[in-house]
Scaffold this motif. Sequence first.
Motif, PDB file in Angstrom:
ATOM      1  N   VAL A   9      40.987  53.089  42.895  1.00 36.67           N
ATOM      2  CA  VAL A   9      42.435  52.876  42.778  1.00 36.67           C
ATOM      3  C   VAL A   9      42.769  52.076  41.530  1.00 36.67           C
ATOM      4  O   VAL A   9      43.911  52.045  41.089  1.00 36.67           O
ATOM      5  N   GLU A  10      41.771  51.366  40.983  1.00 34.83           N
ATOM      6  CA  GLU A  10      41.966  50.637  39.732  1.00 34.83           C
ATOM      7  C   GLU A  10      40.607  50.449  39.080  1.00 34.83           C
ATOM      8  O   GLU A  10      39.566  50.675  39.700  1.00 34.83           O
ATOM      9  N   ALA A  11      40.621  50.020  37.806  1.00 33.78           N
ATOM     10  CA  ALA A  11      39.370  49.866  37.073  1.00 33.78           C
ATOM     11  C   ALA A  11      38.568  48.700  37.628  1.00 33.78           C
ATOM     12  O   ALA A  11      39.118  47.706  38.110  1.00 33.78           O
ATOM     13  N   ALA A  12      37.257  48.841  37.562  1.00 30.03           N
ATOM     14  CA  ALA A  12      36.382  47.747  37.978  1.00 30.03           C
ATOM     15  C   ALA A  12      36.562  46.565  37.025  1.00 30.03           C
ATOM     16  O   ALA A  12      36.837  46.750  35.838  1.00 30.03           O
ATOM     17  N   PRO A  13      36.450  45.329  37.517  1.00 29.32           N
ATOM     18  CA  PRO A  13      36.639  44.150  36.654  1.00 29.32           C
ATOM     19  C   PRO A  13      35.623  44.111  35.523  1.00 29.32           C
ATOM     20  O   PRO A  13      34.435  44.363  35.729  1.00 29.32           O
ATOM     21  N   GLN A  14      36.084  43.807  34.322  1.00 26.46           N
ATOM     22  CA  GLN A  14      35.232  43.806  33.136  1.00 26.46           C
ATOM     23  C   GLN A  14      34.828  42.406  32.691  1.00 26.46           C
ATOM     24  O   GLN A  14      33.848  42.231  31.971  1.00 26.46           O
ATOM     25  N   VAL A  15      35.614  41.398  33.081  1.00 27.64           N
ATOM     26  CA  VAL A  15      35.335  40.024  32.641  1.00 27.64           C
ATOM     27  C   VAL A  15      35.540  39.065  33.805  1.00 27.64           C
ATOM     28  O   VAL A  15      36.196  39.387  34.805  1.00 27.64           O
ATOM     29  N   GLY A  16      34.986  37.868  33.652  1.00 28.22           N
ATOM     30  CA  GLY A  16      35.278  36.779  34.586  1.00 28.22           C
ATOM     31  C   GLY A  16      34.536  36.860  35.895  1.00 28.22           C
ATOM     32  O   GLY A  16      33.658  37.695  36.108  1.00 28.22           O
ATOM     33  N   GLU A 207      34.682  45.386  45.531  1.00 26.49           N
ATOM     34  CA  GLU A 207      34.903  45.637  46.956  1.00 26.49           C
ATOM     35  C   GLU A 207      36.291  45.190  47.401  1.00 26.49           C
ATOM     36  O   GLU A 207      37.048  45.956  48.006  1.00 26.49           O
ATOM     37  N   THR A 208      36.641  43.957  47.107  1.00 30.01           N
ATOM     38  CA  THR A 208      37.905  43.419  47.616  1.00 30.01           C
ATOM     39  C   THR A 208      39.113  44.030  46.905  1.00 30.01           C
ATOM     40  O   THR A 208      40.147  44.266  47.533  1.00 30.01           O
ATOM     41  N   ASP A 209      38.983  44.314  45.616  1.00 33.88           N
ATOM     42  CA  ASP A 209      40.106  44.921  44.901  1.00 33.88           C
ATOM     43  C   ASP A 209      40.368  46.347  45.389  1.00 33.88           C
ATOM     44  O   ASP A 209      41.523  46.773  45.511  1.00 33.88           O
ATOM     45  N   MET A 210      39.309  47.092  45.662  1.00 35.81           N
ATOM     46  CA  MET A 210      39.485  48.460  46.160  1.00 35.81           C
ATOM     47  C   MET A 210      40.063  48.460  47.580  1.00 35.81           C
ATOM     48  O   MET A 210      40.918  49.280  47.918  1.00 35.81           O
ATOM     49  N   VAL A 211      39.595  47.530  48.407  1.00 39.45           N
ATOM     50  CA  VAL A 211      40.094  47.458  49.784  1.00 39.45           C
ATOM     51  C   VAL A 211      41.564  47.034  49.804  1.00 39.45           C
ATOM     52  O   VAL A 211      42.395  47.660  50.474  1.00 39.45           O
ATOM     53  N   THR A 212      41.910  45.991  49.069  1.00 41.08           N
ATOM     54  CA  THR A 212      43.309  45.529  49.088  1.00 41.08           C
ATOM     55  C   THR A 212      44.239  46.539  48.411  1.00 41.08           C
ATOM     56  O   THR A 212      45.397  46.675  48.805  1.00 41.08           O
ATOM     57  N   GLY A 213      43.721  47.266  47.415  1.00 46.90           N
ATOM     58  CA  GLY A 213      44.545  48.278  46.767  1.00 46.90           C
ATOM     59  C   GLY A 213      44.784  49.489  47.652  1.00 46.90           C
ATOM     60  O   GLY A 213      45.903  50.002  47.743  1.00 46.90           O
ATOM     61  N   VAL A 243      36.456  39.102  53.721  1.00 46.83           N
ATOM     62  CA  VAL A 243      37.820  38.725  54.107  1.00 46.83           C
ATOM     63  C   VAL A 243      38.262  37.496  53.318  1.00 46.83           C
ATOM     64  O   VAL A 243      39.390  37.439  52.801  1.00 46.83           O
ATOM     65  N   GLU A 244      37.389  36.499  53.223  1.00 48.70           N
ATOM     66  CA  GLU A 244      37.695  35.276  52.475  1.00 48.70           C
ATOM     67  C   GLU A 244      38.071  35.591  51.033  1.00 48.70           C
ATOM     68  O   GLU A 244      39.102  35.144  50.525  1.00 48.70           O
ATOM     69  N   VAL A 245      37.240  36.389  50.366  1.00 44.90           N
ATOM     70  CA  VAL A 245      37.473  36.708  48.958  1.00 44.90           C
ATOM     71  C   VAL A 245      38.724  37.570  48.794  1.00 44.90           C
ATOM     72  O   VAL A 245      39.535  37.348  47.885  1.00 44.90           O
ATOM     73  N   ALA A 246      38.897  38.562  49.684  1.00 42.84           N
ATOM     74  CA  ALA A 246      40.076  39.433  49.594  1.00 42.84           C
ATOM     75  C   ALA A 246      41.362  38.634  49.768  1.00 42.84           C
ATOM     76  O   ALA A 246      42.360  38.892  49.085  1.00 42.84           O
ATOM     77  N   ALA A 247      41.361  37.659  50.685  1.00 41.81           N
ATOM     78  CA  ALA A 247      42.551  36.842  50.912  1.00 41.81           C
ATOM     79  C   ALA A 247      42.875  36.013  49.677  1.00 41.81           C
ATOM     80  O   ALA A 247      44.043  35.952  49.235  1.00 41.81           O
ATOM     81  N   VAL A 248      41.886  35.362  49.093  1.00 37.54           N
ATOM     82  CA  VAL A 248      42.129  34.514  47.925  1.00 37.54           C
ATOM     83  C   VAL A 248      42.543  35.361  46.723  1.00 37.54           C
ATOM     84  O   VAL A 248      43.523  35.055  46.034  1.00 37.54           O
ATOM     85  N   ARG A 249      41.834  36.449  46.464  1.00 41.35           N
ATOM     86  CA  ARG A 249      42.191  37.292  45.317  1.00 41.35           C
ATOM     87  C   ARG A 249      43.513  38.017  45.541  1.00 41.35           C
ATOM     88  O   ARG A 249      44.269  38.251  44.597  1.00 41.35           O
ATOM     89  N   VAL A 411      35.563  54.134  50.739  1.00 41.89           N
ATOM     90  CA  VAL A 411      36.420  53.194  50.031  1.00 41.89           C
ATOM     91  C   VAL A 411      36.592  53.725  48.602  1.00 41.89           C
ATOM     92  O   VAL A 411      35.659  54.323  48.051  1.00 41.89           O
ATOM     93  N   PRO A 412      37.767  53.571  47.978  1.00 44.25           N
ATOM     94  CA  PRO A 412      37.937  54.063  46.603  1.00 44.25           C
ATOM     95  C   PRO A 412      36.806  53.616  45.679  1.00 44.25           C
ATOM     96  O   PRO A 412      36.340  52.480  45.739  1.00 44.25           O
ATOM     97  N   GLY A 413      36.364  54.559  44.854  1.00 46.60           N
ATOM     98  CA  GLY A 413      35.267  54.279  43.939  1.00 46.60           C
ATOM     99  C   GLY A 413      33.898  54.447  44.559  1.00 46.60           C
ATOM    100  O   GLY A 413      32.887  54.080  43.952  1.00 46.60           O
ATOM    101  N   THR A 414      33.850  55.019  45.769  1.00 41.82           N
ATOM    102  CA  THR A 414      32.604  55.141  46.521  1.00 41.82           C
ATOM    103  C   THR A 414      32.328  56.598  46.875  1.00 41.82           C
ATOM    104  O   THR A 414      33.262  57.358  47.133  1.00 41.82           O
ATOM    105  N   THR A 415      31.046  56.971  46.880  1.00 43.05           N
ATOM    106  CA  THR A 415      30.626  58.302  47.301  1.00 43.05           C
ATOM    107  C   THR A 415      29.718  58.180  48.516  1.00 43.05           C
ATOM    108  O   THR A 415      28.830  57.326  48.554  1.00 43.05           O
TER     109      THR A 415
END
Length: 607
Positions: A9-16, A207-213, A243-249, A411-415
């Motif tokens: 659903v969006e690009a994978a993180p490139q930095v940080g 993982e968390t960006d694809m799930v929340t998106g 869940v912890e990471v998805a909530a914070v992000r 999940v998006p980005g997964t086969t």
Amino acid sequence: MREFTVPPVEAAPQVGGLADAVFAHALADPGRIAFGRKGPDGEWRDVTAARFRDEVLGLAKGLVAEGVRFGDRVAIMARTRYEWTLFDFALWTLGAQPVPIYPTSSADQVLWMLHDAEVTACVVEHEDHAMTIGSVIDRLPLLRRLWQLDAGAVEEVTAAGAGIDEEVVHRHRRAVTPETVATVIYTSGTTGRPKGCVITHSHLMFETDMVTGRWESVFRSRTGEQVSTLLFLPLAHVFGRMVEVAAVRGGVKLGHQPVMAAAELLPDLAAFRPSFVLAVPYVFEKVFHAARRRAEAEGKAGPFDKAVEVAVAYAEALEQKAFGRGPGPSAALRVQHQFFEKTVYGKVRGALGGRVRHAMSGGSAMDRRLGLFFAGAGVTVFEGYGLTETSAAATGNPPERIKYGTVGQPVPGTTVHIAEDGEVWLHGGQVFSGYLNDPESTAAVLNDGWLATGDIGSLDEDGYLTITGRKKEILVTSGGKSVSPGALEERVRAHPLIAQCIVVGNDRPYVAALVTLDQEAVEHWLAIQGRPPLAPAELVRDPALETEIRRGVVAANTLVSQAESIRTFRILAHPFSEEHGLLTPSLKLKRRAIERAYATEVAALYG
């Protein structure tokens, strides 16, 4: 279908790294409520994004003062609580690697994980945990620091860093890249010694960006009311960590609850009032059975059962409509559904706090009928599937088209690929780097980015995955019949009086089962019959109870052929427990250990 992919659903993180979100949120919206934190007086208090940032920064400075550096591994052994999340993000700010340890772990398990991960410091919850570490510390020469949360660890470490310049912390944070290792999470060890899964910042961010998106309707509000969730899953488990990471992000207000038992969890759900929850099927089963018992005690079992039938039919009609296979609920069904809204469905939602409209379920299979009931009662449960090795979810039911009884699409980005022998293979940005210090085990499951899961499953024509069992758990009777025990056990457990079920029969003439009882449900069942409580030894010999349990077994047998059916069973006086080494911390059955512990009872099934 052998393979199915859902594009990202969006690009994978490139930095940080993971901690950058803490600082970005505090800068963009410092007054936003980031957490609800329960105080010693039982009251919930808000923690703003700016306050959390300041606490993370202060703790990170203290960790630097205490000698923690980029790449160091620090164990956390505690129940789910705010301070765990604080330490996670402080360590991630420094590029250090938290290593979660279940609070129920034995001294031997702790020794193995701390030694294998070369842990240099450890955070524990209370004195009992400190004593567990202390009993093996002479064999952990690298362990230099031990902090205890209930003895003021956060304040102690933060105070130590008062003289450290903030720029020292930010230099560490800027050195973190997506490829930096974020954590080592040990598998639950159902079949042997736990293995440490190496998971990077990129894995968890992807993982968390694809799930929340993809599940935006769950994680983002359209009404202006803040989205929130109460985390009661163990943070030592990858699902809770996700869940912890998805909530914070994702900017979701997060609360922590350390006890999954209904007596403590339900009051906090009522007080915190989350908008969604993430749980294992056990929690939904408990809520359903409690509602059923309450209705029975009030003499309303008949209306409740009718409400269940209506909810299931209503949700099935909506499911068929979503796939273009029906017109949706009929006018008569809609009227019946509306009739039960206040009397039954609203009360079920009330048990979850009253605001919950969405839920996510993972960890084990959820009964299709249970999922349909909750959907019909106004709580849409998205069932998914994943492993520690996939940083939690690899598949999930999409919001607009749910197939109850499946674990959904990738999940998006997964086969998802189904191998020739039926094994599920997974490929995606959340698949782990390998097992720590174990190249042989890594090579056995990881090939060119593809993870061989060890699970058996199938993909339908719409790309929805159904898990049917584990390769290592397939039973082969002496007659040569292969039996996958998971579906049978799940269906037996659907009976309200049954807590656990293990199917046996490897190299035996037929399939049999051991079952344990839900003590609360049995006490209620006896009371309804006007009978006094019975001791465990009396219960297992009670003819009426045996008849009830047999109904659950017969219902399960309708799923399989006669050769695969459970021919006989035995009721056990006590449940399988983690304390006796029969369950993993994530409540999975340790099959070999159970069969060894109950060898006499298993032999009697074939006497």
